[in-house]
Design a protein around this motif. Structure first.
Motif, PDB file in Angstrom:
ATOM      1  N   UNK A  62      16.820  59.910 -76.261  1.00 33.15           N
ATOM      2  CA  UNK A  62      17.926  60.655 -76.842  1.00 33.15           C
ATOM      3  C   UNK A  62      18.946  60.866 -75.726  1.00 33.15           C
ATOM      4  N   UNK A  63      20.144  60.359 -75.912  1.00 34.01           N
ATOM      5  CA  UNK A  63      21.186  60.431 -74.887  1.00 34.01           C
ATOM      6  C   UNK A  63      22.312  61.323 -75.415  1.00 34.01           C
ATOM      7  N   UNK A  64      22.542  62.429 -74.732  1.00 36.00           N
ATOM      8  CA  UNK A  64      23.518  63.393 -75.207  1.00 36.00           C
ATOM      9  C   UNK A  64      24.937  63.051 -74.822  1.00 36.00           C
ATOM     10  N   UNK A  65      25.880  63.876 -75.268  1.00 32.66           N
ATOM     11  CA  UNK A  65      27.292  63.663 -74.923  1.00 32.66           C
ATOM     12  C   UNK A  65      27.491  63.624 -73.413  1.00 32.66           C
ATOM     13  N   UNK A  66      28.450  62.808 -72.985  1.00 32.02           N
ATOM     14  CA  UNK A  66      28.750  62.631 -71.565  1.00 32.02           C
ATOM     15  C   UNK A  66      30.226  62.953 -71.363  1.00 32.02           C
ATOM     16  N   UNK A  67      30.513  63.939 -70.520  1.00 27.35           N
ATOM     17  CA  UNK A  67      31.891  64.409 -70.406  1.00 27.35           C
ATOM     18  C   UNK A  67      32.696  63.681 -69.338  1.00 27.35           C
ATOM     19  N   UNK A  68      32.032  62.897 -68.481  1.00 27.67           N
ATOM     20  CA  UNK A  68      32.748  62.127 -67.459  1.00 27.67           C
ATOM     21  C   UNK A  68      32.158  60.726 -67.347  1.00 27.67           C
ATOM     22  N   UNK A  69      32.984  59.805 -66.929  1.00 29.67           N
ATOM     23  CA  UNK A  69      32.524  58.431 -66.739  1.00 29.67           C
ATOM     24  C   UNK A  69      31.591  58.345 -65.533  1.00 29.67           C
ATOM     25  N   UNK A  95      15.722  67.747 -83.719  1.00 34.41           N
ATOM     26  CA  UNK A  95      15.140  69.069 -83.575  1.00 34.41           C
ATOM     27  C   UNK A  95      15.832  69.999 -82.608  1.00 34.41           C
ATOM     28  N   UNK A  96      16.965  69.581 -82.031  1.00 34.76           N
ATOM     29  CA  UNK A  96      17.708  70.418 -81.088  1.00 34.76           C
ATOM     30  C   UNK A  96      19.199  70.306 -81.395  1.00 34.76           C
ATOM     31  N   UNK A  97      19.968  71.305 -80.954  1.00 36.26           N
ATOM     32  CA  UNK A  97      21.417  71.223 -81.078  1.00 36.26           C
ATOM     33  C   UNK A  97      21.949  70.149 -80.139  1.00 36.26           C
ATOM     34  N   UNK A  98      23.059  69.539 -80.524  1.00 27.12           N
ATOM     35  CA  UNK A  98      23.632  68.474 -79.697  1.00 27.12           C
ATOM     36  C   UNK A  98      23.962  68.965 -78.296  1.00 27.12           C
ATOM     37  N   UNK A  99      24.398  70.223 -78.168  1.00 24.50           N
ATOM     38  CA  UNK A  99      24.765  70.755 -76.851  1.00 24.50           C
ATOM     39  C   UNK A  99      23.582  70.798 -75.896  1.00 24.50           C
ATOM     40  N   UNK A 100      22.373  70.909 -76.418  1.00 26.21           N
ATOM     41  CA  UNK A 100      21.185  70.946 -75.551  1.00 26.21           C
ATOM     42  C   UNK A 100      20.924  69.609 -74.868  1.00 26.21           C
ATOM     43  N   UNK A 101      21.525  68.547 -75.387  1.00 32.25           N
ATOM     44  CA  UNK A 101      21.328  67.215 -74.808  1.00 32.25           C
ATOM     45  C   UNK A 101      22.510  66.768 -73.958  1.00 32.25           C
ATOM     46  N   UNK A 102      23.553  67.577 -73.870  1.00 33.98           N
ATOM     47  CA  UNK A 102      24.757  67.174 -73.138  1.00 33.98           C
ATOM     48  C   UNK A 102      24.425  66.805 -71.695  1.00 33.98           C
ATOM     49  N   UNK A 103      24.866  65.606 -71.287  1.00 37.50           N
ATOM     50  CA  UNK A 103      24.642  65.143 -69.922  1.00 37.50           C
ATOM     51  C   UNK A 103      23.218  64.725 -69.626  1.00 37.50           C
ATOM     52  N   UNK A 104      22.383  64.556 -70.651  1.00 32.69           N
ATOM     53  CA  UNK A 104      20.967  64.261 -70.424  1.00 32.69           C
ATOM     54  C   UNK A 104      20.544  63.004 -71.183  1.00 32.69           C
ATOM     55  N   UNK A 111      10.977  65.735 -77.277  1.00 28.34           N
ATOM     56  CA  UNK A 111      11.718  66.697 -78.088  1.00 28.34           C
ATOM     57  C   UNK A 111      10.776  67.374 -79.076  1.00 28.34           C
ATOM     58  N   UNK A 112      11.112  68.589 -79.533  1.00 27.79           N
ATOM     59  CA  UNK A 112      10.202  69.343 -80.385  1.00 27.79           C
ATOM     60  C   UNK A 112      10.099  68.776 -81.798  1.00 27.79           C
ATOM     61  N   UNK A 196      28.187  68.661 -79.675  1.00 25.34           N
ATOM     62  CA  UNK A 196      27.657  68.847 -78.328  1.00 25.34           C
ATOM     63  C   UNK A 196      28.681  69.233 -77.291  1.00 25.34           C
ATOM     64  N   UNK A 197      29.974  69.188 -77.652  1.00 21.39           N
ATOM     65  CA  UNK A 197      31.050  69.622 -76.770  1.00 21.39           C
ATOM     66  C   UNK A 197      32.023  70.453 -77.596  1.00 21.39           C
ATOM     67  N   UNK A 198      32.889  71.188 -76.926  1.00 18.47           N
ATOM     68  CA  UNK A 198      33.875  72.004 -77.632  1.00 18.47           C
ATOM     69  C   UNK A 198      34.923  71.112 -78.292  1.00 18.47           C
ATOM     70  N   UNK A 199      35.659  71.642 -79.286  1.00 18.51           N
ATOM     71  CA  UNK A 199      36.730  70.841 -79.890  1.00 18.51           C
ATOM     72  C   UNK A 199      37.744  70.345 -78.864  1.00 18.51           C
ATOM     73  N   UNK A 200      38.096  71.188 -77.907  1.00 18.64           N
ATOM     74  CA  UNK A 200      39.066  70.786 -76.889  1.00 18.64           C
ATOM     75  C   UNK A 200      38.537  69.622 -76.061  1.00 18.64           C
ATOM     76  N   UNK A 201      37.278  69.703 -75.676  1.00 20.36           N
ATOM     77  CA  UNK A 201      36.729  68.613 -74.858  1.00 20.36           C
ATOM     78  C   UNK A 201      36.542  67.355 -75.701  1.00 20.36           C
ATOM     79  N   UNK A 202      36.236  67.548 -76.987  1.00 17.11           N
ATOM     80  CA  UNK A 202      36.144  66.379 -77.860  1.00 17.11           C
ATOM     81  C   UNK A 202      37.471  65.618 -77.879  1.00 17.11           C
ATOM     82  N   UNK A 203      38.582  66.342 -78.018  1.00 19.65           N
ATOM     83  CA  UNK A 203      39.883  65.665 -78.077  1.00 19.65           C
ATOM     84  C   UNK A 203      40.183  64.947 -76.771  1.00 19.65           C
ATOM     85  N   UNK A 204      39.832  65.537 -75.640  1.00 15.98           N
ATOM     86  CA  UNK A 204      40.089  64.892 -74.347  1.00 15.98           C
ATOM     87  C   UNK A 204      39.314  63.586 -74.244  1.00 15.98           C
ATOM     88  N   UNK A 205      38.039  63.627 -74.623  1.00 16.82           N
ATOM     89  CA  UNK A 205      37.211  62.422 -74.539  1.00 16.82           C
ATOM     90  C   UNK A 205      37.734  61.350 -75.485  1.00 16.82           C
TER      91      UNK A 205
END
Length: 265
Positions: A62-69, A95-104, A111-112, A196-205
């Motif tokens: 499971x690969x979560x959101x990635x905020x930087x290249x 079984x987890x919120x998307x934010x729990x996987x951010x950067x992982x 996972x549970x 897994x990220x805020x709306x603002x960060x979603x728009x930036x990505x």
């Protein structure tokens, strides 16, 4: 240009579209090894990835959101199948919120709940060259059986409003919240849980990924305008923050230092 890995984007079958927003395969054989770097772009999405190593080992991650290249040496033989989860499906499936996987990147079995283990067992048997025939039987039934349909629809409408589209510039976060008749706080909560990220960060990505895709199709200033930036300097600042280098450096191959690819982290 970065990324000499062979990539195929597959058409998601209708039956899988409630769960998946995209499927693609990636491969780099011994014959295709190259000095070109492999670039992992910022991504506001959670993925389930079947990774087949050079020795034939199969890991399902499971690969979560990635905020930087990130930039990696392009020499490792690999085969991958990437399943991009649709907004709002991370918790029902994993079984987890998307934010729990951010950067992982986490082995699915860690996972549970029973669903990630069942999914890992099914996906481990996919053909990395032709994964679609076996995919239809690996996911649960209708999404409405596992998630709140109204909440999922609201989240996906928010994602659509904030995304770059060919026929319009993306909405501002406040505008999107008003269109959806929710507060900005409610919208942030929806995105944190389901994207897994805020709306603002979603728009930036989303904007930076669009710049990567469309560079060369129009002057920089025009590209900045259609992707929702105030001006070209605003675009350059965002691109540098997420990609580590300004646009001209990226597209001429002047990249940050490369690091070895890691299966998890």
């Amino acid at each position: 240009m970065p990324n000499a890995v062979a990539v195929r984007v597959l058409t998601v079958p209708e039956v899988l579209r409630p769960w998946l927003s995209g499927v693609r395969t990636l491969s780099l054989s011994d014959a295709e090894r190259t000095e070109e770097p492999f670039v992992r772009l910022p991504a506001a999405v959670t993925k389930v990835v079947l990774r087949v190593t050079a020795g034939g080992r199969r890991d399902v991650l499971a690969v979560g959101p990635r905020v930087r290249a990130s930039y990696h040496e392009g020499k490792t033989r690999l085969q991958c199948v990437e399943l991009r989860l649709a907004p709002g499906t991370t918790r029902p499936l994993l079984g987890v919120a998307a934010a729990e996987l951010a950067g992982r990147a986490v082995p699915l079995e860690e996972l549970p709940g029973a669903m990630p283990r069942r999914l890992a067992a099914a996906l481990r048997g996919l053909d990395p060259h032709d994964p679609l025939p076996r995919l239809a039987g690996t996911l649960p039934g209708p999404l409405s059986d596992a998630a709140d349909p109204a909440r999922t629809a609201l989240l996906r409408a928010g994602v659509d409003a904030l995304s770059v589209r060919p026929d319009r510039t993306p909405a501002r976060v406040g505008e999107a919240a008003r269109e959806l008749a929710v507060s900005e706080r409610q919208l942030r909560k929806l995105f944190t849980e389901g994207v897994g990220v805020s709306p603002k960060h979603y728009t930036r990505i989303d904007r930076v990924r669009t710049i990567v895709t469309r560079a060369g199709d129009a002057p920089w200033s025009q590209l900045a305008a259609v992707t929702g930036y105030f001006d070209q300097s605003h675009m350059t600042s965002d691109f540098r923050a997420l990609m580590g280098v300004p646009p001209r450096s990226y597209f001429t191959g002047r990249l940050p230092s490369l690091t070895p690819c890691q299966a998890r982290g």
